[in-house]
Design an enzyme around this catalytic site. Structure first.
Site, short mmCIF file in Angstrom:
data_model
loop_
_atom_site.label_atom_id
_atom_site.label_comp_id
_atom_site.label_asym_id
_atom_site.label_seq_id
_atom_site.Cartn_x
_atom_site.Cartn_y
_atom_site.Cartn_z
NE ARG A 1 -3.82 -0.43 2.20
CZ ARG A 1 -4.86 -0.08 3.18
NH1 ARG A 1 -4.91 -0.80 4.18
NH2 ARG A 1 -5.58 1.07 3.12
CG ASP B 1 -13.41 1.66 5.05
OD1 ASP B 1 -12.62 1.36 4.13
OD2 ASP B 1 -13.39 2.06 6.11
C1 S3P Z 1 -9.53 4.90 8.41
C2 S3P Z 1 -9.70 5.44 7.28
C3 S3P Z 1 -10.07 4.72 5.85
C4 S3P Z 1 -10.68 3.76 6.10
C5 S3P Z 1 -9.98 2.95 7.15
C6 S3P Z 1 -9.88 3.46 8.71
C7 S3P Z 1 -9.18 5.68 9.68
O1 S3P Z 1 -8.92 5.01 5.07
O2 S3P Z 1 -10.71 2.95 4.81
O3 S3P Z 1 -10.61 1.40 7.15
O4 S3P Z 1 -9.41 4.96 10.73
O5 S3P Z 1 -8.72 6.74 9.54
P1 S3P Z 1 -8.27 6.08 4.22
O6 S3P Z 1 -8.03 7.27 4.90
O7 S3P Z 1 -7.43 5.45 3.46
O8 S3P Z 1 -9.70 6.68 3.42
#
Ligand code: S3P
Length: 426
Positions: free
Chosen positions: A121, A312
């Site tokens: 990632r 998500d």
């Molecule tokens: C999260 C942010 C999201 C989400 C992840 C949890 C967080 O990711 O997909 O499951 O706790 O800040 P992104 O910041 O990449 O959108």
């Protein structure tokens, strides 16, 4: 790796209490470790993602103890210190990205590692702002993937930074580093993402000013040390979304989900389902939201990523779209490609396995629904290292004609009791 067989259940009734919100859980542990003295956390997520954060906070000098449902964390009065051992974030992008912000302010070299999914990632999105603040972030390849080496300093600078993608993780990494900077920091976001970090830091006594304009927001944070306090973690809306969809598309269902986090940015999936014609009743109080979902005839809609900013909930909404009449479009959902797996391709593949026509155009994804989950095909899938693809597949199998899921134990990362909670509804 174990595989799970999910059968169609004739009738679903009951109440579900989903696990503690994963986002709140990570932040409660980090803020408690940064504070001076003892904090308590009730209702923490029991998934391995959050366990990785807890373990790392101990490595950095915080002390943890657990009694029943209460985790106590004592932040060292002299502040966190570098660990000799690598900081293993497992499958958790939230851990790696937020932690990078935290350790940017801890002088020394920190080694952050993760599993095969996390190591693919992109971490350049946090490296850029943290470097501007004065930390050094080194990773692998052009997108700076893990393993990461973060060199922290006690000379961080405040910055004004506009986050180029909708990402609460990037915003939060900056806000955590900003706690120890020499001047205030302002983070801008064009699309509002979950406000968990800024709200929790504010509750821990840090000076935070959040201003909304249009679809976006700017958050200004003044450096300061969070205070120890008692945290109560609400239920996780992203886990609740699986049961919302199941309740709507299953041919004979009445399900209730209790006490999830109420943040607007987290419960957009409820409005999407309501727009599709779902029989959903939603009750919100000050702190949490509960809802009841019943068998409904769904019709297609257009979903924009800004309605569900972390995307998500898209894989399970794709399952809802597969049961609806007509073509549902998911606009601007390219961020799906950068999650625990490529959920863009994974969601398309899942819709096709269910028997739908599904296609993409750039970052838009389209699903032509079958009109009923009763028409879903029985299918096999391997959603290795992606908990949300496992759960979205299980919902489709349970509402439809069953399915077999390879590497289903991946649900351990966020929802270890998922299959038990699903079964108790039958
Ligand atoms: C999260 C942010 C999201 C989400 C992840 C949890 C967080 O990711 O997909 O499951 O706790 O800040 P992104 O910041 O990449 O959108």
């Amino acid at each position: 790796m174990s595989s799970a067989r999910v059968e169609h259940f004739e009738r679903l009734r009951g109440e579900v209490r989903v696990p503690g919100d994963k986002s709140t859980s990570h932040r409660a542990l980090m803020i408690s470790a940064l504070a001076d003295g003892e904090s308590t956390i009730r209702g923490l997520s029991r998934g391995t993602d959050v366990a990785a954060t807890a373990q790392i906070m101990e490595q950095l000098g915080a002390a943890r103890s657990v009694r029943d449902d209460v985790v106590s964390m004592v932040g060292p009065s002299e502040g966190l210190r570098v660990s000799d051992a690598a900081l293993d974030c497992g499958n958790s992008g939230t851990t790696m990205r937020l932690l990078s912000g935290v350790v940017s302010a801890v002088p020394g070299e920190h080694h952050l590692i993760g599993d095969a999914s996390l190591s693919k990632r992109p971490m350049d999105r946090i490296a850029e702002p943290l470097t501007l603040m004065g930390a050094r972030v080194e990773g692998q390849g052009p997108r700076l993937s893990a393993p990461l080496r973060v060199t922290g300093t006690n000379a961080l600078r405040g910055v004004a930074y506009d986050v180029p993608m909708a990402s609460a993780q990037v915003k939060s990494a900056i806000l955590f580093a900003a706690l120890a900077a020499s001047s205030p920091t302002t983070v801008g976001e064009r699309v509002r993402t979950r406000p968990t970090t800024e709200e929790m830091l504010s509750r821990a006594g840090v000076s935070v000013v959040s201003i909304e304009s249009g679809d976006g927001r700017s958050v200004t944070i003044h450096p300061g040390r969070p205070l120890a306090r008692n945290w109560l973690v609400p239920g996780d809306p992203s886990q609740a979304a699986f049961f919302a969809v199941l309740g709507c598309i299953h041919p004979d269902a009445e399900l209730e989900v209790l006490d999830i986090d109420s943040a607007r940015e987290r419960i957009g999936f409820l409005s999407v389902l309501q727009r599709m014609g779902a029989t959903l009743s939603v009750h919100a109080n000050d702190a949490t939201t509960s809802f009841a979902a019943r068998t409904s005839q769904l019709s297609a809609t257009e979903v924009h990523a800004s309605e569900i900013p972390s995307v998500d909930e898209v894989p399970v909404l794709v399952v809802a779209a597969a049961a609806a009449e007509g073509v549902t479009s998911f606009r601007d959902v390219g961020e799906l490609r950068l999650k625990e797996s490529d959920r863009f391709e994974g969601s398309l593949a899942l819709a096709i396995k269910l028997g739908c026509r599904a296609w993409s155009d750039g970052d838009d994804l389209f699903v032509e629904g079958l009109g009923s989950a009763a028409l879903f095909s029985n299918f096999e899938i391997d959603a290795a290292l992606d908990h949300r693809m496992v759960m979205a597949s299980a919902i489709a199998g349970c509402a439809g004609d069953g399915c077999s899921i390879g590497a289903a134990e991946t649900v351990e990362s966020s929802y270890p009791n998922f299959f038990d909670d699903l079964e108790q509804l039958a």
